[in-house]
Design a protein around this motif. Structure first.
Motif: not given
Ligand code: GRF
Length: 194
Positions: A48-64
């Motif tokens: 499993s992995f966790t990918c929080r929007v808040a851990d990324h500078p913006d939504r595009a970085a989270w998307d990547d």
């Protein structure tokens, strides 16, 4: 699988994947927040992995990041089951056409994060569940299957949602099985499993 909540759909797909004759396995579980789905995956021995929007500078970085973390598991299909984020263009660019979602209403009625409560508030007598391919909209992709669920006069959003989930678990597992075994044909807005 991508999830954000209680993980009941995840748990039911894990159970179906481990029945004799199953044609699919769950290779990883991704979440966007701390939620029960993580412990369900861990207890089942699934990465499993966790990918929080808040851990990324913006939504595009989270998307990547979500695309890359999912790509590491090399899935044939991505199943979103209670994943409460709209997938971005990078993720869709990599997995588009192979992402299937379950929504607790009869789309196109009552899309979005509150489909159960919206159906109840509107006063409809029948709602249900929809399994559909994910496109760049909110619950707008080609529909694969639907099942109806009667609304009882004394239903609350919670009692209704739990009853929908019972139907939803079986339908989603059936559709994942069919998609893995036979693929899907998309003709305009329509999708069918050959
Ligand atoms: C399901 O009803 C799904 O259709 C909706 O969120 C719910 C997830 O439930 N998008 P759970 O977290 O799997 O229990």
């Amino acid at each position: 699988m991508l999830a954000s909540g209680a993980g009941s759909l995840l748990a039911s797909l894990i159970e179906r994947s481990r029945r004799p004759g199953s044609v699919f396995e769950i290779v990883a579980v991704g979440v966007d927040r701390d939620c029960a789905a993580v412990s369900i995956a861990q207890d089942a021995g699934i990465a499993s992995f966790t990918c929080r929007v808040a851990d990324h500078p913006d939504r595009a970085a989270w998307d990547d990041a979500l695309r890359d973390l999912t790509d590491q598991a090399a899935p044939d299909w991505v199943v979103t089951a209670g994943f409460m984020k709209i997938l971005g263009p990078r993720f869709l660019g990599r997995f588009g056409g192979h992402i299937v979602n379950s929504h607790p209403a009869l789309l196109p009625s009552f899309p979005g994060a509150h489909g159960v409560a919206d159906a109840l508030a509107h006063g409809v007598k029948v709602t249900g569940t929809t399994v559909h391919l994910v496109d760049d909209g909110v619950d707008t992709g080609p529909i694969l299957a639907q099942r109806a669920v009667q609304i009882a006069d004394d239903d609350t959003a919670d009692t209704l949602h739990e009853r929908i989930k019972i139907i939803e678990r079986e339908l989603l597992a059936d559709m994942v099985t069919a998609l893995v075994a036979k693929g899907v044909v998309i003709e305009g807005r329509k999708a069918r499993i050959p």
